[in-house]
Design a protein around this motif. Structure first.
Motif, PDB file in Angstrom:
ATOM      1  N   SER A  30      -3.185   6.064   0.664  1.00  0.00           N
ATOM      2  CA  SER A  30      -2.494   7.355   0.640  1.00  0.00           C
ATOM      3  C   SER A  30      -3.316   8.429   1.344  1.00  0.00           C
ATOM      4  O   SER A  30      -2.782   9.234   2.120  1.00  0.00           O
ATOM      5  CB  SER A  30      -2.229   7.784  -0.798  1.00  0.00           C
ATOM      6  N   VAL A  31      -4.610   8.452   1.078  1.00  0.00           N
ATOM      7  CA  VAL A  31      -5.488   9.421   1.737  1.00  0.00           C
ATOM      8  C   VAL A  31      -5.515   9.169   3.240  1.00  0.00           C
ATOM      9  O   VAL A  31      -5.472  10.115   4.043  1.00  0.00           O
ATOM     10  CB  VAL A  31      -6.911   9.367   1.127  1.00  0.00           C
ATOM     11  N   VAL A  32      -5.570   7.912   3.635  1.00  0.00           N
ATOM     12  CA  VAL A  32      -5.556   7.582   5.063  1.00  0.00           C
ATOM     13  C   VAL A  32      -4.253   8.052   5.707  1.00  0.00           C
ATOM     14  O   VAL A  32      -4.256   8.567   6.835  1.00  0.00           O
ATOM     15  CB  VAL A  32      -5.779   6.064   5.277  1.00  0.00           C
ATOM     16  N   MET A  33      -3.130   7.911   4.986  1.00  0.00           N
ATOM     17  CA  MET A  33      -1.849   8.384   5.526  1.00  0.00           C
ATOM     18  C   MET A  33      -1.872   9.887   5.764  1.00  0.00           C
ATOM     19  O   MET A  33      -1.433  10.373   6.814  1.00  0.00           O
ATOM     20  CB  MET A  33      -0.709   8.025   4.563  1.00  0.00           C
ATOM     21  N   VAL A  34      -2.413  10.636   4.804  1.00  0.00           N
ATOM     22  CA  VAL A  34      -2.438  12.097   4.931  1.00  0.00           C
ATOM     23  C   VAL A  34      -3.376  12.519   6.061  1.00  0.00           C
ATOM     24  O   VAL A  34      -3.029  13.380   6.881  1.00  0.00           O
ATOM     25  CB  VAL A  34      -2.850  12.740   3.590  1.00  0.00           C
ATOM     26  N   VAL A  35      -4.543  11.912   6.129  1.00  0.00           N
ATOM     27  CA  VAL A  35      -5.500  12.257   7.182  1.00  0.00           C
ATOM     28  C   VAL A  35      -4.936  11.886   8.550  1.00  0.00           C
ATOM     29  O   VAL A  35      -5.062  12.655   9.513  1.00  0.00           O
ATOM     30  CB  VAL A  35      -6.864  11.571   6.923  1.00  0.00           C
ATOM     31  N   SER A  36      -4.318  10.734   8.654  1.00  0.00           N
ATOM     32  CA  SER A  36      -3.769  10.341   9.949  1.00  0.00           C
ATOM     33  C   SER A  36      -2.612  11.252  10.367  1.00  0.00           C
ATOM     34  O   SER A  36      -2.443  11.533  11.555  1.00  0.00           O
ATOM     35  CB  SER A  36      -3.321   8.885   9.929  1.00  0.00           C
ATOM     36  N   SER A  37      -1.840  11.748   9.392  1.00  0.00           N
ATOM     37  CA  SER A  37      -0.778  12.711   9.750  1.00  0.00           C
ATOM     38  C   SER A  37      -1.384  14.005  10.273  1.00  0.00           C
ATOM     39  O   SER A  37      -0.859  14.611  11.218  1.00  0.00           O
ATOM     40  CB  SER A  37       0.129  12.972   8.564  1.00  0.00           C
ATOM     41  N   PHE A  38      -2.515  14.436   9.682  1.00  0.00           N
ATOM     42  CA  PHE A  38      -3.190  15.632  10.182  1.00  0.00           C
ATOM     43  C   PHE A  38      -3.667  15.430  11.614  1.00  0.00           C
ATOM     44  O   PHE A  38      -3.410  16.256  12.497  1.00  0.00           O
ATOM     45  CB  PHE A  38      -4.382  15.986   9.283  1.00  0.00           C
ATOM     46  N   VAL A  39      -4.340  14.314  11.864  1.00  0.00           N
ATOM     47  CA  VAL A  39      -4.875  14.048  13.201  1.00  0.00           C
ATOM     48  C   VAL A  39      -3.740  13.901  14.216  1.00  0.00           C
ATOM     49  O   VAL A  39      -3.797  14.473  15.310  1.00  0.00           O
ATOM     50  CB  VAL A  39      -5.768  12.790  13.182  1.00  0.00           C
ATOM     51  N   LEU A  40      -2.717  13.170  13.866  1.00  0.00           N
ATOM     52  CA  LEU A  40      -1.600  12.967  14.774  1.00  0.00           C
ATOM     53  C   LEU A  40      -0.911  14.283  15.120  1.00  0.00           C
ATOM     54  O   LEU A  40      -0.652  14.572  16.299  1.00  0.00           O
ATOM     55  CB  LEU A  40      -0.597  11.990  14.146  1.00  0.00           C
ATOM     56  N   THR A  41      -0.636  15.093  14.109  1.00  0.00           N
ATOM     57  CA  THR A  41       0.039  16.365  14.356  1.00  0.00           C
ATOM     58  C   THR A  41      -0.851  17.315  15.152  1.00  0.00           C
ATOM     59  O   THR A  41      -0.391  17.981  16.093  1.00  0.00           O
ATOM     60  CB  THR A  41       0.438  17.026  13.018  1.00  0.00           C
ATOM     61  N   ILE A  73       1.184  21.647  10.874  1.00  0.00           N
ATOM     62  CA  ILE A  73       0.230  20.608  10.479  1.00  0.00           C
ATOM     63  C   ILE A  73       0.231  20.447   8.963  1.00  0.00           C
ATOM     64  O   ILE A  73       0.268  19.332   8.434  1.00  0.00           O
ATOM     65  CB  ILE A  73      -1.178  20.949  11.004  1.00  0.00           C
ATOM     66  N   LEU A  74       0.201  21.558   8.247  1.00  0.00           N
ATOM     67  CA  LEU A  74       0.215  21.503   6.784  1.00  0.00           C
ATOM     68  C   LEU A  74       1.509  20.871   6.276  1.00  0.00           C
ATOM     69  O   LEU A  74       1.487  20.056   5.352  1.00  0.00           O
ATOM     70  CB  LEU A  74       0.048  22.907   6.209  1.00  0.00           C
ATOM     71  N   SER A  75       2.622  21.201   6.896  1.00  0.00           N
ATOM     72  CA  SER A  75       3.909  20.621   6.490  1.00  0.00           C
ATOM     73  C   SER A  75       3.924  19.112   6.692  1.00  0.00           C
ATOM     74  O   SER A  75       4.436  18.366   5.840  1.00  0.00           O
ATOM     75  CB  SER A  75       5.047  21.237   7.291  1.00  0.00           C
ATOM     76  N   ALA A  76       3.374  18.658   7.815  1.00  0.00           N
ATOM     77  CA  ALA A  76       3.321  17.215   8.071  1.00  0.00           C
ATOM     78  C   ALA A  76       2.445  16.519   7.035  1.00  0.00           C
ATOM     79  O   ALA A  76       2.779  15.431   6.548  1.00  0.00           O
ATOM     80  CB  ALA A  76       2.804  16.945   9.476  1.00  0.00           C
ATOM     81  N   MET A  77       1.320  17.149   6.681  1.00  0.00           N
ATOM     82  CA  MET A  77       0.432  16.549   5.676  1.00  0.00           C
ATOM     83  C   MET A  77       1.113  16.475   4.313  1.00  0.00           C
ATOM     84  O   MET A  77       1.013  15.460   3.623  1.00  0.00           O
ATOM     85  CB  MET A  77      -0.868  17.343   5.586  1.00  0.00           C
ATOM     86  N   VAL A  78       1.813  17.543   3.934  1.00  0.00           N
ATOM     87  CA  VAL A  78       2.508  17.555   2.640  1.00  0.00           C
ATOM     88  C   VAL A  78       3.618  16.509   2.627  1.00  0.00           C
ATOM     89  O   VAL A  78       3.806  15.785   1.642  1.00  0.00           O
ATOM     90  CB  VAL A  78       3.057  18.965   2.330  1.00  0.00           C
ATOM     91  N   MET A  79       4.344  16.407   3.743  1.00  0.00           N
ATOM     92  CA  MET A  79       5.433  15.448   3.813  1.00  0.00           C
ATOM     93  C   MET A  79       4.914  14.013   3.678  1.00  0.00           C
ATOM     94  O   MET A  79       5.461  13.209   2.918  1.00  0.00           O
ATOM     95  CB  MET A  79       6.184  15.594   5.131  1.00  0.00           C
ATOM     96  N   VAL A  80       3.839  13.695   4.389  1.00  0.00           N
ATOM     97  CA  VAL A  80       3.281  12.335   4.299  1.00  0.00           C
ATOM     98  C   VAL A  80       2.668  12.099   2.926  1.00  0.00           C
ATOM     99  O   VAL A  80       2.765  11.003   2.364  1.00  0.00           O
ATOM    100  CB  VAL A  80       2.268  12.101   5.441  1.00  0.00           C
ATOM    101  N   GLY A  81       2.054  13.131   2.342  1.00  0.00           N
ATOM    102  CA  GLY A  81       1.527  12.986   0.975  1.00  0.00           C
ATOM    103  C   GLY A  81       2.627  12.719  -0.027  1.00  0.00           C
ATOM    104  O   GLY A  81       2.474  11.892  -0.942  1.00  0.00           O
ATOM    105  N   ALA A  82       3.744  13.420   0.114  1.00  0.00           N
ATOM    106  CA  ALA A  82       4.887  13.184  -0.779  1.00  0.00           C
ATOM    107  C   ALA A  82       5.447  11.781  -0.584  1.00  0.00           C
ATOM    108  O   ALA A  82       5.828  11.115  -1.552  1.00  0.00           O
ATOM    109  CB  ALA A  82       5.964  14.234  -0.524  1.00  0.00           C
TER     110      ALA A  82
END
Length: 107
Positions: free
Chosen positions: A9-20, A37-46
């Motif tokens: 899950s943490v890897v998903m959130v970090v990778s969404s940050f880097v990708l965005t 960027i924050l929205s993408a991280m929240v969306m992937v975290g959810a």
């Protein structure tokens, strides 16, 4: 929930940050894009949280099914034992009746 699930899950959130961040960097990056960027991280975290909740529910259902299967197996085994005992009683009675009929016939 296992630690491996949390790590993924943490890897998903970090990778969404880097990708965005990198994707927006190809265009003209401005501080206003931090919200994206924050929205993408929240969306992937959810999404990761939802996947973990579904996994936990499936494990709970699996445990319930195993418990019901065990109880059903025990019930079937007890019915089988009772049926065997009754069949043995009937066979013994039939043997007695057959013996008495044989004795009567030979007299």
């Amino acid at each position: 929930m296992e630690t491996r699930d949390l790590i993924f899950s943490v890897v998903m959130v970090v990778s969404s940050f880097v990708l965005t961040y990198e994707w927006l960097g190809r265009f003209k990056y401005s501080p206003a894009n931090a919200l994206i960027i924050l929205s993408a991280m929240v969306m992937v975290g959810a999404l990761a949280g939802m996947i973990l909740l579904v996994d936990m529910r499936l494990r709970k259902i699996d445990n319930m099914l195993e418990a019901k299967e065990r109880s059903l197996r025990i019930n079937v085994q007890s019915v089988e034992n009772n049926l065997d005992a009754r069949m043995n009683e009937v066979l013994i009675k039939m043997d007695d009746v057959m013996d008495s009929m044989d004795r009567r016939r030979y007299r």
